[in-house]
Scaffold this active site. Structure first.
Site, PDB file in Angstrom:
ATOM      1  CB  SER A 191      -0.352   8.231   2.976  1.00 45.89           C
ATOM      2  OG  SER A 191      -0.139   7.909   4.335  1.00 45.89           O
TER       3      SER A 191
ATOM      4  CB  VAL B 271      -1.448   4.955  -4.041  1.00 45.55           C
ATOM      5  CG1 VAL B 271      -1.573   3.860  -2.982  1.00 45.55           C
ATOM      6  CG2 VAL B 271      -2.819   5.308  -4.603  1.00 45.55           C
ATOM      7  CD  GLU B 272       4.311   7.828  -1.011  1.00 42.93           C
ATOM      8  OE1 GLU B 272       5.019   6.897  -0.527  1.00 42.93           O
ATOM      9  OE2 GLU B 272       4.764   8.726  -1.741  1.00 42.93           O
ATOM     10  CG  LEU B 273       1.364   0.498  -1.339  1.00 44.14           C
ATOM     11  CD1 LEU B 273       1.801  -0.741  -2.123  1.00 44.14           C
ATOM     12  CD2 LEU B 273      -0.095   0.391  -0.921  1.00 44.14           C
TER      13      LEU B 273
ATOM     14  CB  ALA C 143       5.857  11.696  -2.791  1.00 42.58           C
TER      15      ALA C 143
END
Ligand SMILES: [Zn+2]
Length: 359
Positions: A235, A296-298, A359
């Site tokens: 995301s 950027v969220e993995l 986050a």
């Protein structure tokens, strides 16, 4: 611990994936440094069987690996400490390139969100150790700086926060420490910042003056609602605080479009991230300071998919630098960012141990 075979496999699969990502392909095919030993599996979940996931560099191994990359780069990569954690660990900043377009990446502000750090090492090898024509050209157009593991104490303690057990933080947890990613507020001077890791990033940012800032994190597990139903692997979000200059917001959305494309070409499933508007969050704070800024969220996928997560983030790092170098980034229609779909519901097995709020 024994050197991990899975790292060698990871290097090979990066080269394979790169061939599927034309924009990054020529660069990502550059030879990587030799595989190195690492310390423990990535996931905090007890179901992560040792040996199956990506093996992470300990703090000591990270320092050694960065020095190794620096030596292998023959002056093309410079590694220095930009500060010290509360437990006395150096905060590493690796830079490469001489070009006028300046990009800065940050990994692992949250100690238990480690995979972006492994991606950063691979990006440094490709862009800093590699010396093919494409990479040399990129380095002549771009200067890239990466804060590699902004929260070494949190990594050591396997938790989200920095280490400050005597603090009573507004954002964080008493008995543990501060949430570093709430302490980048442009209205607070670094010398008044109670969080040394955040202050170090703020100072490095002020000296480095990047036009693009990307912050790599990890989230739980989510899927798009039916009938789509696909699991979301990544995301992303641009600044959502009030007062971000229009130009910075436009360029942030151009970065989002480009990064979405890089992940998607690599096989990732990307959504927007429903982040808040607080100006202490890095994504907002560096947008407010005028940079293009992206979170950027993995997703915290099972161990067998961690190498994929590392690879896709690595490709996004290399691709964005390449797009900045070529000027293609500037030609992107920022409105295309709105086509990135919102994040769907959390999967039942998806909650992270530390905090549902990422986050
Ligand atoms: Zn995070």
């Amino acid at each position: 611990m024994k050197p991990s075979l899975s790292r060698t496999a990871a290097v090979a699969s990066v080269a394979m994936a790169a061939s599927l990502a034309p924009a990054a392909g020529a660069l990502a095919a550059a030879p990587a440094a030799p595989a190195s030993p690492a310390s423990r599996p990535a996931a905090s979940s007890p179901s992560a069987a040792p040996g199956k996931g990506v093996r992470l560099h300990s703090n000591a191994e990270l320092a050694r690996e960065l020095r190794r990359i620096e030596r292998a780069g023959h002056g093309r990569v410079k590694v220095r400490s930009i500060g010290t954690s509360n437990e006395g660990r150096p905060l590493w900043f690796a830079t490469l390139g001489t070009g006028p377009k300046r990009l800065m990446y940050v990994t692992q502000q949250h100690g238990d969100e480690p995979l972006g750090t492994e991606s950063a090492l691979q990006a440094l090898r490709t862009l800093g150790v590699g010396d093919g024509r494409d990479v040399r050209r990129l380095r002549s157009k771009v200067t890239l700086g990466i804060v590699v593991r902004a929260n070494p104490d949190g990594h050591e303690h396997r938790w989200r926060y920095n280490y400050d057990p005597d603090a009573d933080p507004e954002y964080g947890e008493k008995g543990k420490g501060y949430d570093i990613n709430r302490y980048h507020d442009p209205a607070v001077r670094p010398e008044d910042n109670p969080v040394p890791e955040a202050a170090a990033v703020e100072r490095a940012y002020a000296r480095f003056r990047p036009s693009v800032m990307v912050d790599y994190h990890m989230q739980g597990r989510y899927a798009f609602p039916p009938p789509d139903g696909r699991e979301i692997t990544t995301s992303i979000q641009w600044p959502t605080a009030q007062g971000v200059p229009a130009g910075a917001l436009k360029r942030s959305r151009q970065v989002a479009v480009r990064v979405n494309g890089a992940f998607t070409r690599a096989g990732a499933v990307v959504s927007q991230y429903p982040g808040g508007s607080y100006q202490g969050i890095a994504r907002n704070a560096y947008g407010l300071r005028g940079s293009a800024s992206l979170l950027v969220e993995l997703s915290d996928l099972p161990p067998a998919r961690q190498r994929f997560q590392v690879r896709t983030a690595y490709l996004s790092m290399v691709d964005l630098a390449g797009a900045a170098a070529s000027g293609r980034l500037d030609g992107i229609d920022p409105a295309r960012a709105d086509a990135i779909p919102p994040r769907g519901p959390e999967l039942p097995q998806g909650a992270r141990a530390e905090s549902a709020e990422a986050a």
